[in-house]
Scaffold this active site. Structure first.
Site, PDB file in Angstrom:
ATOM      1  N   GLY A 192      -4.407  -4.277  -3.907  1.00 27.89           N
ATOM      2  CA  GLY A 192      -5.328  -3.226  -4.301  1.00 27.89           C
ATOM      3  C   GLY A 192      -4.509  -2.033  -4.728  1.00 27.89           C
ATOM      4  O   GLY A 192      -3.713  -1.522  -3.959  1.00 27.89           O
ATOM      5  N   HIS A 193      -4.634  -1.634  -5.989  1.00 23.50           N
ATOM      6  CA  HIS A 193      -3.869  -0.496  -6.488  1.00 23.50           C
ATOM      7  C   HIS A 193      -4.846   0.600  -6.888  1.00 23.50           C
ATOM      8  O   HIS A 193      -5.819   0.336  -7.575  1.00 23.50           O
ATOM      9  CB  HIS A 193      -3.057  -0.878  -7.733  1.00 23.50           C
ATOM     10  CG  HIS A 193      -2.165  -2.047  -7.513  1.00 23.50           C
ATOM     11  ND1 HIS A 193      -1.188  -2.066  -6.556  1.00 23.50           N
ATOM     12  CD2 HIS A 193      -2.087  -3.241  -8.138  1.00 23.50           C
ATOM     13  CE1 HIS A 193      -0.540  -3.220  -6.604  1.00 23.50           C
ATOM     14  NE2 HIS A 193      -1.079  -3.956  -7.547  1.00 23.50           N
ATOM     15  N   ASP A 250       0.824  -1.215   0.000  1.00 19.26           N
ATOM     16  CA  ASP A 250       0.000   0.000   0.000  1.00 19.26           C
ATOM     17  C   ASP A 250       0.849   1.252   0.000  1.00 19.26           C
ATOM     18  O   ASP A 250       0.563   2.229   0.686  1.00 19.26           O
ATOM     19  CB  ASP A 250      -0.963   0.010   1.201  1.00 19.26           C
ATOM     20  CG  ASP A 250      -1.807  -1.234   1.217  1.00 19.26           C
ATOM     21  OD1 ASP A 250      -2.344  -1.572   0.153  1.00 19.26           O
ATOM     22  OD2 ASP A 250      -1.910  -1.877   2.280  1.00 19.26           O
ATOM     23  N   LYS A 254       2.225   1.959  -5.284  1.00 13.09           N
ATOM     24  CA  LYS A 254       2.795   1.355  -6.499  1.00 13.09           C
ATOM     25  C   LYS A 254       1.914   1.595  -7.703  1.00 13.09           C
ATOM     26  O   LYS A 254       2.408   1.723  -8.808  1.00 13.09           O
ATOM     27  CB  LYS A 254       2.960  -0.160  -6.333  1.00 13.09           C
ATOM     28  CG  LYS A 254       4.061  -0.586  -5.404  1.00 13.09           C
ATOM     29  CD  LYS A 254       4.188  -2.103  -5.382  1.00 13.09           C
ATOM     30  CE  LYS A 254       2.956  -2.773  -4.812  1.00 13.09           C
ATOM     31  NZ  LYS A 254       2.757  -2.572  -3.377  1.00 13.09           N
ATOM     32  N   GLN A 303       1.750  -6.334  -2.996  1.00 12.97           N
ATOM     33  CA  GLN A 303       2.090  -6.483  -1.576  1.00 12.97           C
ATOM     34  C   GLN A 303       3.386  -5.727  -1.264  1.00 12.97           C
ATOM     35  O   GLN A 303       3.579  -4.652  -1.799  1.00 12.97           O
ATOM     36  CB  GLN A 303       2.193  -7.959  -1.154  1.00 12.97           C
ATOM     37  CG  GLN A 303       0.847  -8.658  -1.043  1.00 12.97           C
ATOM     38  CD  GLN A 303       0.268  -9.017  -2.377  1.00 12.97           C
ATOM     39  OE1 GLN A 303       0.915  -9.623  -3.220  1.00 12.97           O
ATOM     40  NE2 GLN A 303      -0.957  -8.639  -2.599  1.00 12.97           N
TER      41      GLN A 303
HETATM   42  P1  IMP Z   1      -3.032 -12.754   2.352  1.00 12.30           P
HETATM   43  O1  IMP Z   1      -2.097 -12.295   1.301  1.00 12.30           O
HETATM   44  O2  IMP Z   1      -4.468 -12.405   2.092  1.00 12.30           O
HETATM   45  O3  IMP Z   1      -2.850 -14.195   2.691  1.00 12.30           O
HETATM   46  O4  IMP Z   1      -2.684 -11.948   3.709  1.00 12.30           O
HETATM   47  C1  IMP Z   1      -1.447 -12.112   4.384  1.00 12.30           C
HETATM   48  C2  IMP Z   1      -0.988 -10.792   4.967  1.00 12.30           C
HETATM   49  O5  IMP Z   1      -0.601  -9.913   3.916  1.00 12.30           O
HETATM   50  C3  IMP Z   1      -2.042 -10.034   5.758  1.00 12.30           C
HETATM   51  O6  IMP Z   1      -1.393  -9.326   6.798  1.00 12.30           O
HETATM   52  C4  IMP Z   1      -2.599  -9.055   4.756  1.00 12.30           C
HETATM   53  O7  IMP Z   1      -3.176  -7.920   5.351  1.00 12.30           O
HETATM   54  C5  IMP Z   1      -1.344  -8.704   3.986  1.00 12.30           C
HETATM   55  N1  IMP Z   1      -1.580  -8.262   2.606  1.00 12.30           N
HETATM   56  C6  IMP Z   1      -1.904  -9.041   1.554  1.00 12.30           C
HETATM   57  N2  IMP Z   1      -2.004  -8.305   0.434  1.00 12.30           N
HETATM   58  C7  IMP Z   1      -1.733  -7.044   0.774  1.00 12.30           C
HETATM   59  C8  IMP Z   1      -1.641  -5.824   0.024  1.00 12.30           C
HETATM   60  O8  IMP Z   1      -1.805  -5.770  -1.190  1.00 12.30           O
HETATM   61  N3  IMP Z   1      -1.328  -4.697   0.728  1.00 12.30           N
HETATM   62  C9  IMP Z   1      -1.094  -4.738   2.060  1.00 12.30           C
HETATM   63  N4  IMP Z   1      -1.162  -5.847   2.792  1.00 12.30           N
HETATM   64  C10 IMP Z   1      -1.471  -7.004   2.153  1.00 12.30           C
HETATM   65 MG    MG Z   2      -2.748  -1.668  -1.906  1.00 10.44          MG
END
Ligand code: IMP
Ligand code: MG
Length: 411
Positions: A32-33, A5, A8, A211
């Protein structure tokens, strides 16, 4: 460079303009972008941000696809897309989503604070060699055979281990996913082959991570991580290309730090200070709407991220959010496990207990509308940025001072 977040989407949109291809290599719709262009705000979870620029966009083998989400994103975007999906990419099935949510519940072993999108269970099936690939999704016969093998096991875990009810049957999945496969079939293409050829003929290719560094399955704060490799090296495996022809690695970092979900966050703020920063930066998840944890910028985080990603330069985003603070703090080192360190601890338990050594900087308050080049920033900003660059040995090449394309200052 941090926990995701970081903006990007906006940075990809900017560099996407000068690229021939924009490629995603890992993650799924946990990402989420947000990209703002004039009045329009685009929010993507699966489509590479380069679609806004009308570029040829690729979803590489390392990405996992929820076809319901992708089909909707394609429909919502409206205009025709130049999109290619690698047949090796894995598919998030309804039972992956169910198992993700059940695993985060009372009966699960560790609560991670996942996005609940089925990411972990899908990547787990890939590693266990019982996953469904895109090439199978688009072939109803293959999909049916795969479900015959895998579905009874998944159903047994849902019903017998978690004692839950599944809102789907093998037949309902086959019907819905068979139709989604038909819809997505036109985008089938060998991304690995196409991108290797493009690089060999000196085309410009932008690889867009999702991520963040410390959510990397190996190098993040395990087990509070995602299940893929967001680090830059993940691009080679996630696309299927050799380690060559990459001439720039841009590390995107927010001017402060945020994290959603559980896990250590040494420079985290609490109480009113965190509420104010969260409100000013509008720090609520694009994907789940959860309030993000917020804190100061942290050189231990950035130093480790620069090294592991091999970042050649940094894009710093949301600097305007720090406007108006009396003092700005920057984490410069930790005391972890009884020692002073300038690296992020390998042990998540050590990171959770680390205390932070801060350096304080005077606050600043610039008017974003009046900043047209780096020289227009007040002295306090210049000093703050120069200190970060010196500490990291890496140049900050871009600063974002607002969501708009035009609110981007090249340094
Ligand atoms: P998962 O990817 O849904 O399995 O989540 C694993 C961890 O990564 C959790 O702490 C989520 O909040 C975090 N996470 C996954 N995708 C994102 C992202 O795009 N931005 C920020 N945190 C993320
Ligand atoms: Mg994001």
């Amino acid at each position: 460079m941090q926990w995701g977040d970081e903006g990007k989407g906006k940075v990809t949109d900017y560099f996407g303009e000068k690229s021939d291809y924009v490629v995603r290599y890992q993650g799924g719709n946990n990402a989420g972008h947000t990209v703002a262009v004039g009045e329009k705000v685009f929010k993507f979870h699966l489509l590479p941000s380069g679609v806004v620029q009308g570029k040829r966009c690729c979803i590489g083998a390392g990405v996992i696809i929820d076809p319901r989400v992708l089909a909707k994103e394609i429909d919502d975007f409206g205009t025709k897309l130049d999109l290619v999906i690698d047949p090796r990419a894995h598919i998030i099935m309804p039972y992956h989503v169910a198992l993700d949510l059940l695993g985060e519940g009372k009966k699960g072993e560790v609560k991670i604070g996942t996005t609940g999108r089925g990411i972990g269970p899908c990547y787990a099936d890939r590693a266990a060699r019982i996953g469904v690939r895109f090439e199978e999704l688009i072939d109803k016969q293959k999909l049916s055979e795969k479900l015959d093998k895998v579905f009874p096991l998944k159903l047994a875990i849902i019903e017998k281990v978690y004692e839950a009810q599944a809102p789907f049957t093998k037949e309902s999945i086959l019907e819905e996913y068979g139709a989604l496969g038909e819809k997505l079939k036109p985008y089938f293409g060998d991304v690995s082959l196409e991108i290797c050829k493009a690089l060999d003929s000196n085309k410009k290719v932008l690889f867009e991570g999702a991520q963040g560094m410390f959510l990397d399955n190996d190098f993040g704060t395990y087990p509070f991580v995602t299940s893929s490799h967001p680090i830059a090296g993940g691009a080679f495996v996630g696309v299927g290309m050799g380690i060559k022809n990459i001439n720039k690695i841009i590390g995107v970092s927010k001017a402060y730090t945020t994290r959603v979900g559980d896990g250590p966050f040494p420079t985290e703020l609490f109480g009113k200070e965190s509420d104010d920063l969260r409100a000013k930066g509008n720090e609520f998840g694009t994907t789940t709407g959860r309030p993000r944890r917020v804190g100061w910028l942290d050189l231990n985080v950035l130093r480790t991220a620069v090294r592991i990603n091999g970042a050649s330069e940094i894009a710093l985003t949301k600097l305007d959010v720090l406007n108006g603070l009396l003092k700005i703090k920057l984490g410069v080192a930790y005391n972890a496990n009884g020692k002073r360190t300038e690296e992020f601890p390998i042990s998540t338990a050590d990171a959770a207990k680390a205390t932070v050594e801060y350096k304080e900087f005077p606050g600043f308050n610039f008017d974003p509308a009046k900043i047209k080049s780096k020289n227009d920033f007040p002295k306090e900003v210049k000093d703050y940025l120069a200190f970060i660059e010196r500490s990291l040995g890496t140049k900050i090449i871009m600063i974002s001072i607002g969501p708009e394309r035009t609110q981007t200052i090249l340094m």
